[in-house]
Design an enzyme around this catalytic site. Sequence first.
Site, PDB file in Angstrom:
ATOM      1  N   GLY C 148       0.759  -1.063   0.026  1.00  0.00           N
ATOM      2  CA  GLY C 148       0.188  -0.119  -0.031  1.00  0.00           C
ATOM      3  C   GLY C 148       1.030   1.184   0.063  1.00  0.00           C
ATOM      4  N   CYS C 149       0.196   2.444  -0.269  1.00  0.00           N
ATOM      5  CA  CYS C 149       0.892   3.728  -0.303  1.00  0.00           C
ATOM      6  C   CYS C 149       1.517   3.877   1.005  1.00  0.00           C
ATOM      7  CB  CYS C 149      -0.032   4.677  -0.997  1.00  0.00           C
ATOM      8  SG  CYS C 149      -1.497   4.883  -0.248  1.00  0.00           S
ATOM      9  N   TYR C 150       0.562   4.391   2.005  1.00  0.00           N
ATOM     10  CA  TYR C 150       1.170   4.744   3.544  1.00  0.00           C
ATOM     11  C   TYR C 150       2.133   3.492   3.713  1.00  0.00           C
ATOM     12  CZ  TYR C 150      -2.595   8.028   4.187  1.00  0.00           C
ATOM     13  OH  TYR C 150      -3.422   9.170   4.205  1.00  0.00           O
TER      14      TYR C 150
END
EC number: 1.2.1.38
Lengths: 345, 345, 345, 345
Positions: C148-150
């Site tokens: 994921g991005c975070y």
Amino acid sequence: MIKIGIVGGTGYTGVELLRILAEHPEAEVVCITSRSEVGMPVAEMYTSLRGHFDLTFSEPDVDVLAGCDLVFFATPHGVAMRMVPELMKTGVRVVDLSADFRLKDLDTWAKWYGMPHESVKWAEQAVYGLPEVARDAIRDARLVANPGCYPTAVQLGFLPLLEEGLVDASRLIADAKSGASGGGRQGKIGMLHGEVGESFKAYGASGHRHLPEIREGLQFVSGAQVGLTFVPHLVPMIRGIEATLYAELNDVKDFDRLQALFEDRYCDEPFVDVMPFGSHPETRSVRGVNYCRMALHRQEDSNIVIVSSVIDNLVKGAAGQAVQNMNIMFGLDERMGMSAPALMP
Amino acid sequence: MIKIGIVGGTGYTGVELLRILAEHPEAEVVCITSRSEVGMPVAEMYTSLRGHFDLTFSEPDVDVLAGCDLVFFATPHGVAMRMVPELMKTGVRVVDLSADFRLKDLDTWAKWYGMPHESVKWAEQAVYGLPEVARDAIRDARLVANPGCYPTAVQLGFLPLLEEGLVDASRLIADAKSGASGGGRQGKIGMLHGEVGESFKAYGASGHRHLPEIREGLQFVSGAQVGLTFVPHLVPMIRGIEATLYAELNDVKDFDRLQALFEDRYCDEPFVDVMPFGSHPETRSVRGVNYCRMALHRQEDSNIVIVSSVIDNLVKGAAGQAVQNMNIMFGLDERMGMSAPALMP
Amino acid sequence: MIKIGIVGGTGYTGVELLRILAEHPEAEVVCITSRSEVGMPVAEMYTSLRGHFDLTFSEPDVDVLAGCDLVFFATPHGVAMRMVPELMKTGVRVVDLSADFRLKDLDTWAKWYGMPHESVKWAEQAVYGLPEVARDAIRDARLVANPGCYPTAVQLGFLPLLEEGLVDASRLIADAKSGASGGGRQGKIGMLHGEVGESFKAYGASGHRHLPEIREGLQFVSGAQVGLTFVPHLVPMIRGIEATLYAELNDVKDFDRLQALFEDRYCDEPFVDVMPFGSHPETRSVRGVNYCRMALHRQEDSNIVIVSSVIDNLVKGAAGQAVQNMNIMFGLDERMGMSAPALMP
Amino acid sequence: MIKIGIVGGTGYTGVELLRILAEHPEAEVVCITSRSEVGMPVAEMYTSLRGHFDLTFSEPDVDVLAGCDLVFFATPHGVAMRMVPELMKTGVRVVDLSADFRLKDLDTWAKWYGMPHESVKWAEQAVYGLPEVARDAIRDARLVANPGCYPTAVQLGFLPLLEEGLVDASRLIADAKSGASGGGRQGKIGMLHGEVGESFKAYGASGHRHLPEIREGLQFVSGAQVGLTFVPHLVPMIRGIEATLYAELNDVKDFDRLQALFEDRYCDEPFVDVMPFGSHPETRSVRGVNYCRMALHRQEDSNIVIVSSVIDNLVKGAAGQAVQNMNIMFGLDERMGMSAPALMP
């Protein structure tokens, strides 16, 4: 206190009505409806209203609305024209912020809004609520059709030129730009921040619903056929409309008296501000307030009058103008509840 | 009417004072100074004020300011500390929006502001103007040091926890984010739209002037040494601060009473709004208004209290809090002139 | 040429894959699917791709996808886990940009994603595709779960500290901020420009799906239980994530070697850039590129390590990392197709 | 490899040249000058260039520049006209991105740029570098005057109409809108985020420097006097120009062949994209790329042709067009180094 009902209160014009009316000393919102949000406290949906309103969204109900002195419709088009005829029987007065009663030519209305008009009688009787043109009629109106956002900015800018017949009415151009709140508060992909942010585009350039509204308004004041090209654009900001208007002066010598003409025309208008010749009105200078600010320009050796006109689309272009109309209808000071300066920066 | 002078009126806090005072029923701005803009009409620099003020910027002059009841300083640091001692001889009262009188530890002040403090006496006597902590002292103060923007958002969020001694005061973290208006209205490349827009970054992460101010304030209420890590960030928007605060609860069972604690602590505060547990305050919900909105959070199996606290940096973080302090100093209703809802959207 | 299929190509990660692959010298997109847009030319939906792709969205079809060398899933969660088991029978390799295969603890997965996991076998076999941790496993993987991005921004920032055991792993705090494209391209009111613009807020502060993903990843490298507080925030911009990380150093003397530690850890990483101590990475410095830029900070007298880490959520946080994984899987230079500098300003 | 020098590299067009040239397979930047930043590494000022350039800003020095094959001037006006005459003696070729050599009428130049022109000879010999008009002359030019941003968007949109003499050339209107990067990277208050953000305005509406440049260009292709009204506007975004053009068709029947005319005119142009009739080009569709995208519109019963034309002001409006000119001058594929799609969203 004027008892106010709001039909369709979940959109941006609905919350803007609440924001303005929160400070109005002579009006009290007693009822706000939303079919989709029945039971939801207004201040839970719009946390900016915490501490200002205890209202809860309710089902629209003509009997309840009939108990109001004034009902604002902040609904999608097609709703008001179905409810108004019944409401009118009760004596309540109505300011419709939707497009339902803005056009007198109902064939044109049907074409642009994709449905036949269902209230011919009230479309005829409705007063088009641009106070700078129709203040007296508004005062006595039972039903006021509140002008669209673009139409307000564009008409006010062209008005003095057409009233005096100084320009070629067959060659008007209005290049208008609006912030994204003009697109409403619905889950449309095209209005996502990821789509609107950091980009600029024209839309509706082959034809937009506000064109016939503007044309009808301008024809009314000029008494002549109007040839208007109108192109709206989407600006990556939330509030504000700027319209740059182009008109060909019949006699170039008239340039010398244009500034005085505009100033005279609007000197008694509480919400129109003619800036010095050559100024550049900014939309932020009217953020949150009911002003239309405008300025005139001329380019070297040119016979084209350029007018730049700005409003806040949610205020002078919607809720603020609606409250201005209410103030007129109830004999109040037109500025009541709307005297604060704009939020700048 | 309270006669108001404003020293240094060309910046964002200056114009924000004017915006708020324009609607204040008991105050009248009689004088606004700017060395660089002498003779410029206020409404020409800030067109949003057209029709609201006829003032013109003048040279700062103690004799003229002495004729006011209250003088606001909206100047860069270093200005107020030089003018205040002479002004104080005249009996006028002062609310200083700059940093000059915010710290009691003047060595720390000198270190962070890069110059020795020139008014030890008034630094001692100044009252730190956070009404939620020091209302009584503000009432009688001759000189109020208006808190910084970050310090307001951060202190109000930590306050109930530290007053009750519920958290480990040596391990506080404040991760704060501000809109660009916090950087002032000067021609700095780093604050251009082309630099700030569409980007996000931390700044001052190794140390920021507001850290000692926050620490002093928190130590005052907790009576203990405070270990605080404070990192500010720049958000591509104009107004608003959000601070996310992290503190370790000494006893995890206290989680059950935190919400009630916060609500009780602030129930009589006109400008602090404790939202339901688990809410997410948005900066836009306080855009243009003097509220601090906050909410508490807990993550699963965690002993960390999370507080999210939002203000408008130009209002509760500057000009609004200054007017709140003025209202207290002159025995007025604290809300006077600041009762309108936020501009949302 | 590697034959590429993309399942679910209408969202922001889908178009970002196309943007990156348009320039990739060894990959060719042969098939892109979308149930809702069958028959729509890709370049009509995304006009930025006019002249770059002649593709048309098609129905997802395992037989067609089986003809590819690599299939990217850019779908909402729940789709890949249903299609992957059948696809795996065909020998095609898969990089899943959705969350379906990111967690090993499937109870946790089920809890956060609101459905039982339907492919236990492939969840076990999937390689978590953070190249800086799992490059060798990625090389041979049949199925890569793209982080994921975070989780990418947060893990890369904490990694060197946890690998070396220098900080108290039970007290990690990650305060993260993301642009609105992280919310996807669906018609959600909360993601309208009118809602996101000019405002800032925390969200998911009581718990967010990315927390367990980050925790699993950090536990994997640290070999110990990790106590993490993670609060995401929404920034009024389109692209970019900044994560400010806070960790308590076990031995404050280690501060002296942290910068060298980070530089050594990442010196061979093509897409991690450790900036000088005390720098402030800006999200715009990675706009459109696959870099993670980070910098370390220390505040006076503090034992807290502060790391500020930035990525483009759509690139290193999604499509770019997916192409990096593809490059690894197919033995190509990891940078291939992603060597251009960021778009700044 | 073409050896490149850049004079005045600290502004937005300078860094944009570096961004584009970083990926150019046949060009190498060997020298970049800035009087104010001598000794500063380029990648320290523009962190997006970390890992891409080891260059350091140096004093401008004709001897050093003479060792280049091509020198780009990315300087304020007035600089190139003073350095070019001496540089020309050395055989180096020049693309000037400033306004110094764009006009043939030097009285007009002097009037708009506030100084007499100091290089009459080279102003005469300079080739106005709009490839779509002057490709052959550019190929052999020693000195290319790179067109302005607005002039590029406006001229390309009007070009086919004027070349064919289909419209009334005395009545052209160009309503143009630009992002803030067009204002350059200098510390001007008016370009602060706090001033530009969330607002829209016209500027230069009584006359703007780009008007005579556009008029000269259009007169060159039409062979007739051109009457043009040009109003630029400032959009709260960083990159992008949209120009909405209005022209009166001499014969309304020509509407039927306009789309084909535009498509034919530009079918061999690598960087002009004529979209289907009635489309609305978005500035984001050209973000970071050298395309001009345009579309035609007609409103009901109207003889006005509407053209909406978009470019990235820093690319096709500056650095990209400069590299396109370089490619032409050195016999390379015009697209070289500029084949990637736009960054969208």
